[in-house]
Design a protein around this motif. Sequence first.
Motif, PDB file in Angstrom:
ATOM      1  N   UNK A  98       0.906  -1.216   0.028  1.00 16.25           N
ATOM      2  CA  UNK A  98      -0.040   0.026  -0.047  1.00 16.25           C
ATOM      3  C   UNK A  98       0.863   1.180   0.000  1.00 16.25           C
ATOM      4  N   UNK A  99       2.108   1.106   0.810  1.00 14.70           N
ATOM      5  CA  UNK A  99       2.925   2.232   0.576  1.00 14.70           C
ATOM      6  C   UNK A  99       3.589   2.532  -0.886  1.00 14.70           C
ATOM      7  N   UNK A 100       3.864   1.416  -1.362  1.00 12.60           N
ATOM      8  CA  UNK A 100       4.246   1.445  -2.774  1.00 12.60           C
ATOM      9  C   UNK A 100       3.286   2.206  -3.662  1.00 12.60           C
ATOM     10  N   UNK A 101       2.091   1.665  -3.470  1.00 10.19           N
ATOM     11  CA  UNK A 101       0.924   2.311  -4.186  1.00 10.19           C
ATOM     12  C   UNK A 101       0.828   3.857  -3.928  1.00 10.19           C
ATOM     13  N   UNK A 102       0.578   4.261  -2.800  1.00 11.13           N
ATOM     14  CA  UNK A 102       0.702   5.673  -2.285  1.00 11.13           C
ATOM     15  C   UNK A 102       1.482   6.300  -3.015  1.00 11.13           C
ATOM     16  N   UNK A 103       2.970   5.757  -3.097  1.00 11.85           N
ATOM     17  CA  UNK A 103       4.015   6.658  -3.448  1.00 11.85           C
ATOM     18  C   UNK A 103       3.766   6.912  -5.132  1.00 11.85           C
ATOM     19  N   UNK A 104       3.398   5.709  -5.571  1.00 14.71           N
ATOM     20  CA  UNK A 104       3.124   5.628  -7.297  1.00 14.71           C
ATOM     21  C   UNK A 104       2.102   6.767  -7.410  1.00 14.71           C
ATOM     22  N   UNK A 105       1.092   6.861  -6.659  1.00 13.49           N
ATOM     23  CA  UNK A 105      -0.195   7.763  -6.847  1.00 13.49           C
ATOM     24  C   UNK A 105       0.271   9.226  -6.659  1.00 13.49           C
TER      25      UNK A 105
END
Length: 114
Positions: free
Chosen positions: A100-107
Motif C-alpha cells: 500500500x505504501x508503494x501504491x501511495x508513492x506511485x499515486x
Amino acid sequence: MESEVVDSKFLESMAKRRPFMKRMFTVFISQEPKRIQDIRNALNDRDQERLRHLVHSLKGGAATIGVERVRACCLEMENASKAGDLEKAAELMDKLELEIRRAYAFMFKYLAEH
C-alpha cells in the motif's frame, strides 16, 4: 516477474481520462489509510468476519484502480480469514502495508506529474 505497482494496461486505458483517474487516486489515498488501520485493529481484536469484510472491500478498490499487488495481498488475507487462519493473515499484514505504501508513492508521483 513481479507485477507493477499500478498495472500499465490500466494506465494506458485511462490515458484519455486523466482527470477521472486523478480523482480515483486522490480518493484512494485519502480513504485507504483508515481502512488499513481498521484491518490492523480487526487483526488485533481477532475479529475474523470484520477482517474478511475489510480486506474484501480494499481488494475491490485496489482492483478498480489497477493496484494488482495490493489486490493480490488482500485476496490472500481474505482467504486466510475465511479459513480462520488469523496467524497467516497477520503475517500478510506487513506485506499489505508495504504494497500500500508503494501504491501511495506511485499515486503521489503521478498526481504531481499530471
